[in-house]
Design a protein around this motif. Structure first.
Motif, short mmCIF file in Angstrom:
data_model
loop_
_atom_site.label_atom_id
_atom_site.label_comp_id
_atom_site.label_asym_id
_atom_site.label_seq_id
_atom_site.Cartn_x
_atom_site.Cartn_y
_atom_site.Cartn_z
N TRP A 90 0.92 -1.38 -0.09
CA TRP A 90 0.05 0.04 0.10
C TRP A 90 0.91 1.15 0.16
O TRP A 90 0.23 1.95 -0.62
CB TRP A 90 -1.21 0.07 1.52
N CYS A 119 -16.85 -8.33 1.81
CA CYS A 119 -16.05 -7.51 2.76
C CYS A 119 -17.15 -7.58 4.52
O CYS A 119 -18.24 -8.14 4.70
CB CYS A 119 -17.13 -5.92 2.94
N HIS A 234 -8.66 -8.94 -6.73
CA HIS A 234 -7.92 -8.14 -5.65
C HIS A 234 -8.01 -8.86 -4.20
O HIS A 234 -8.78 -8.39 -3.28
CB HIS A 234 -8.18 -6.69 -5.86
N GLU A 236 -7.33 -7.79 0.07
CA GLU A 236 -6.51 -6.53 0.93
C GLU A 236 -6.41 -7.25 1.60
O GLU A 236 -7.09 -7.66 2.47
CB GLU A 236 -8.06 -5.24 0.72
N LYS A 241 -2.21 -5.26 -1.91
CA LYS A 241 -2.59 -5.24 -1.92
C LYS A 241 -2.29 -6.67 -2.51
O LYS A 241 -1.34 -6.24 -3.82
CB LYS A 241 -3.58 -3.93 -3.35
#
Length: 285
Positions: A90, A119, A234, A236, A241
């Motif tokens: 990041w 999420c 992707h 997180e 990432k």
């Protein structure tokens, strides 16, 4: 396949080398024997296994054929190609601020027909209000010591979210019920954000599922991830990432998403969970 504990792209390349070495050992071949089968010098085998030389696509395919593991070739080739891009810290992507990072992702979202995201801690970026995004990005900028362009970044994030309304995309989102109660911002902002989730559920392109905290788990808690069609994921992490393009690993995320979706509730049941979260905070000002 490899885990996501890489400290650098070099670690990803080393992971390719390790897998090739494991194939050789599993086939009971010496370095010289593999080199003979592939038609190159033993030193090349050694350099590839020690990650001093990056193997070409042809090298990987020849290696797999020599080890009678042809079925592994495509995944290893894809993984090797993505080694330099798959793990990005990041601090590298955000060093010029958060606004440019939001804008950089726009082309990928625009060319993706099916966007899926899971999420576990925050509202999905595509459904964030500008005030919620500002509060969340303020936390990110403060934690990582980034330039203060939070207002511009929040506006860019909301602008990127037009894909949920433009009629050219399908957006399927899954969130844990706990997300509804995370106090990312002040209560009025949180209440407005939750109300927007109800509104977003009416968009023709959007499917929003909420995983009740009481739902029996069919998969353990995993990291937040976004899938772009069936070709890219992707993931997180706190520090980075991770971009996944290896077909076999993309398939793992497809399977995980399918399992999480079975735990989720939709429509009236999902709205009831949102309403309960809103009631716990009061009406927006």
């Amino acid at each position: 396949m490899p885990s996501f504990s890489f400290s650098s792209a070099q670690a990803a390349r080393e992971c390719v080398s390790t897998q090739l070495k494991d194939l050789r050992l599993g086939a009971h071949l010496t370095m010289q024997a593999l080199a003979d089968l592939c038609g190159w010098n033993k030193a090349k085998t050694s350099r590839i296994e020690s990650a001093r030389t990056t193997p070409s696509d042809a090298d990987i395919r020849a290696w797999c054929i020599a080890c009678r593991a042809e079925d592994r070739a495509d995944d290893l080739i894809a993984f090797s190609r993505s080694a330099d891009m798959m793990y990005v810290e990041w601090r590298r992507t955000q060093r010029t601020g958060l606004r440019s990072l939001q804008q950089a992702g726009v082309p990928l979202y625009e060319r993706t027909a099916l966007i899926r995201a899971y999420c576990s801690r925050v509202v999905p970026g595509l459904l964030q209000t500008e005030d919620y995004a500002r509060a969340l990005l303020t936390l990110v900028a403060d934690f990582r010591g980034l330039p203060d362009d939070v207002d511009e970044a929040a506006a860019a994030r909301v602008a990127r979210s037009r894909v949920v309304r433009d009629g050219h995309h399908r957006v399927v989102l899954l969130v844990e019920e706990d997300v509804l109660f995370q106090r990312i911002a002040a209560d009025p902002v949180m209440t407005a954000q939750l109300a927007y989730l109800r509104t977003a559920m009416t968009y023709p392109a959007v499917s929003l599922g909420i995983v009740p905290s009481s739902a029996p788990r069919v998969i353990w808690g995993i990291e937040t991830f976004t899938m772009f069609d069936d070709v890219r994921v992707h993931v997180e992490l706190l520090s980075a990432k991770v971009t996944v393009t290896v077909p076999g690993e993309v398939l793992l995320y497809q399977r995980a998403f399918a399992r999480i979706s079975r735990m989720a509730v939709y429509g009236p049941r999902a709205r009831a969970l949102i309403d309960r979260a809103i009631d716990s905070r009061g009406s927006p000002e």
